[in-house]
Scaffold this motif. Structure first.
Motif, mmCIF file in Angstrom:
data_model
loop_
_atom_site.group_PDB
_atom_site.id
_atom_site.type_symbol
_atom_site.label_atom_id
_atom_site.label_comp_id
_atom_site.label_asym_id
_atom_site.label_seq_id
_atom_site.Cartn_x
_atom_site.Cartn_y
_atom_site.Cartn_z
ATOM 1 N N VAL A 238 0.816 -1.217 0.000
ATOM 2 C CA VAL A 238 0.000 0.000 0.000
ATOM 3 C C VAL A 238 0.851 1.269 0.000
ATOM 4 C CG1 VAL A 238 -1.810 1.275 1.199
ATOM 5 C CG2 VAL A 238 -1.849 -1.224 1.187
ATOM 6 N N TYR A 239 1.823 1.343 0.890
ATOM 7 C CA TYR A 239 2.577 2.584 1.017
ATOM 8 C C TYR A 239 3.512 2.829 -0.160
ATOM 9 C CZ TYR A 239 0.850 2.278 5.800
ATOM 10 O OH TYR A 239 0.042 2.176 6.900
ATOM 11 N N GLY A 240 4.074 1.766 -0.715
ATOM 12 C CA GLY A 240 4.941 1.929 -1.880
ATOM 13 C C GLY A 240 4.208 2.555 -3.056
ATOM 14 N N PRO A 241 3.095 1.953 -3.522
ATOM 15 C CA PRO A 241 2.338 2.580 -4.608
ATOM 16 C C PRO A 241 1.805 3.966 -4.266
ATOM 17 C CG PRO A 241 1.727 0.276 -4.380
ATOM 18 C CD PRO A 241 2.607 0.606 -3.208
ATOM 19 N N VAL B 73 -14.713 -6.185 -8.753
ATOM 20 C CA VAL B 73 -13.497 -6.886 -9.184
ATOM 21 C C VAL B 73 -12.443 -6.994 -8.085
ATOM 22 C CG1 VAL B 73 -13.911 -6.097 -11.535
ATOM 23 C CG2 VAL B 73 -12.301 -4.833 -10.096
ATOM 24 N N GLY B 74 -12.612 -6.273 -6.981
ATOM 25 C CA GLY B 74 -11.641 -6.337 -5.899
ATOM 26 C C GLY B 74 -10.663 -5.179 -5.924
ATOM 27 N N GLU B 75 -10.022 -4.972 -4.788
ATOM 28 C CA GLU B 75 -9.130 -3.821 -4.626
ATOM 29 C C GLU B 75 -7.868 -3.941 -5.471
ATOM 30 O OE1 GLU B 75 -11.783 -3.978 -1.074
ATOM 31 O OE2 GLU B 75 -10.581 -5.455 -2.194
ATOM 32 N N ARG B 76 -7.271 -5.121 -5.524
ATOM 33 C CA ARG B 76 -6.014 -5.282 -6.260
ATOM 34 C C ARG B 76 -6.197 -5.006 -7.742
ATOM 35 N NH1 ARG B 76 -4.248 -9.666 -9.029
ATOM 36 N NH2 ARG B 76 -2.010 -9.790 -9.471
ATOM 37 N N LYS B 77 -7.218 -5.577 -8.354
ATOM 38 C CA LYS B 77 -7.452 -5.340 -9.778
ATOM 39 C C LYS B 77 -7.805 -3.884 -10.045
ATOM 40 C CE LYS B 77 -8.847 -10.075 -10.925
ATOM 41 N NZ LYS B 77 -9.961 -10.949 -11.383
ATOM 42 N N SER B 78 -8.485 -3.248 -9.101
ATOM 43 C CA SER B 78 -8.799 -1.826 -9.264
ATOM 44 C C SER B 78 -7.526 -0.988 -9.272
ATOM 45 C CB SER B 78 -9.724 -1.355 -8.135
ATOM 46 O OG SER B 78 -10.983 -1.980 -8.214
ATOM 47 N N ARG C 157 -6.953 1.532 -2.468
ATOM 48 C CA ARG C 157 -5.923 1.375 -1.432
ATOM 49 C C ARG C 157 -6.533 1.591 -0.050
ATOM 50 N NH1 ARG C 157 -3.071 7.175 -2.769
ATOM 51 N NH2 ARG C 157 -4.348 8.391 -1.362
ATOM 52 N N GLN C 158 -7.499 2.542 0.055
ATOM 53 C CA GLN C 158 -8.159 2.767 1.339
ATOM 54 C C GLN C 158 -8.941 1.534 1.772
ATOM 55 O OE1 GLN C 158 -11.000 5.950 1.224
ATOM 56 N NE2 GLN C 158 -11.525 5.796 3.386
#
Length: 404
Positions: A14-17, A71-76, A123-124
């Motif tokens: 999360v923090y890297g992106p 679709v989920g958080e990762r794909k978003s 990410r939130q």
């Protein structure tokens, strides 16, 4: 040690992106108006194109919630990185002339704003799910602080890139940053969910969520709108009042930079205080200090006093890092959380748009000094709303979360 491990476990995911997206945005924002003018825009059209980032976010918040639910958080996050890269590529295209070049450039800026909204919500939501409740405020404050660090570093990186590649250098750096954010997001594990949970989430509609949580949106949501309004206005008042005092752009930038440094230094202690004592301990002082700094600013008559007031403003804003995300997460339901966060972020972005408009309207009618004071009153109203509607202790916050 559990606390340290948990925060480190989401640092890369999360923090890297977040830092990379902040770097990308900070690199390109200072050159948006200049790039538009180079393509033939008038000053007013260039200002409108600059506003397209906020407009893109405003029209995408609710669709972003629906997307993350489906679709989920990762794909978003992956989709957001891709769309942002496309937007930056359009910004680099310089074919045609006049209106056609401006339309292509404006479309790129709009896509970047939309992608930022999708990524921010994803990410939130991801962090809210991944981090235990007793560390939520620290995690989300750190997220907000990380993004601010990226925004702070971005203009310097963009300036260095432009020394090498010219005006396009800022966009090259932004493009590299969002591609890197996409690579990191690709390696992030999906959150574990059951088929029943996914099916239930898919049945949630925006209208259904609005009916379910309308009391929250009409009370605490209004407080968030007011807080977002004064926080956005603060970015305008320091350079405006510096110009009113006749200070040079260099002095104005230094004052703004010192305020930004204070802003970036206090996010983690504030998050820790919120986790231990409750959200009111930070949300109310943040709003109140911002209001005080606005009211004091028209009484400054030189760079030293203006710098001190600007640093007070930076402190007030910095201790509130992550407060909008934290409160949104606290009142979110377990099923359909991204849909709720889309509505929540829309309220915040409406405030972001209204704040500068209030300043402009009162300034046009009564002068800049009264315009700044009127904006400060918004901060006091936000503090009152936070005092009234936020649970008074960390224990009561947990109770609210458990009921939702």
């Amino acid at each position: 040690m559990a606390e340290e491990f948990r925060l480190r476990s989401v640092a890369v995911a999360v923090y890297g992106p977040a830092a990379l997206f902040g770097l990308a945005e900070g690199s390109m924002l200072p050159v948006v108006a200049i790039s538009a003018i180079d393509r033939g825009a008038t000053t007013s059209v260039a200002a409108l194109i600059g506003a397209l980032i906020g407009i893109g976010a405003l029209i995408t918040n609710i669709p972003a919630g629906i997307l993350a639910t489906r679709v989920g958080e990762r794909k978003s996050m992956l989709l957001a990185a891709f769309v942002s890269a496309v937007g930056l590529a359009l910004c680099l295209v310089n074919i045609g002339s006049g209106q056609s070049a401006l339309v292509i450039y404006g479309a790129g800026v709009l896509l970047i704003g939309a992608a930022g909204s999708v990524y921010g919500l994803a990410r939130q939501s991801y962090l809210t799910e991944a981090v235990p409740l007793h560390m939520r405020a620290r995690a989300l404050s750190t997220l907000g602080g990380t993004m601010r660090v990226g925004l702070f570093v971005g203009p310097f990186g963009g300036a260095a890139a432009m020394q090498i590649w010219g005006p396009a250098g800022a966009y090259y750096l932004s493009l590299v940053a969002v591609v890197a954010a996409g690579v990191v997001a690709y390696r992030v594990p999906d959150l574990e969910t059951t088929e029943e949970h996914r099916a239930a989430a898919a049945s949630i509609t925006t209208w259904g969520m609005a009916k379910q949580k309308w009391r929250v949106y009409a009370t605490l949501g209004v407080g968030i709108l007011l807080l977002s309004a004064i926080r956005q206005t603060r970015q305008t008042v320091v350079p405006l009042w510096a110009a009113h005092l006749g200070l040079s752009p260099t002095v104005s930038s230094l004052i703004y930079g010192f305020a930004g440094a204070i802003d970036a230094l206090v996010f983690y202690p504030a998050g820790k205080l919120m986790d231990r004592r409750g959200r009111r301990w930070v949300a109310v002082p943040s709003s109140f200090v911002l209001g005080v700094s606005f009211v004091l600013m028209p009484f400054t008559h030189g760079p030293v006093l203006l710098g001190l007031v600007a640093m007070v403003m930076g402190f007030g804003n910095g201790i509130g890092s992550g407060i909008v995300m934290t409160l949104g997460a606290d009142v979110s339901p377990t099923v359909g959380r991204p849909t709720h966060l889309g509505i929540w972020n829309e309220l915040a972005d409406v405030g972001t748009g209204l704040g500068p408009l209030l300043l402009a309207a009162v300034t046009a009618l009564a002068g800049l000094g009264l315009g700044i004071v009127a904006s400060g009153l918004v901060g006091f109203a936000a503090a009152g709303a936070m005092w009234t509607w936020i649970p008074r202790s960390a224990r009561r916050v947990r109770g609210v979360v458990e009921r939702t």
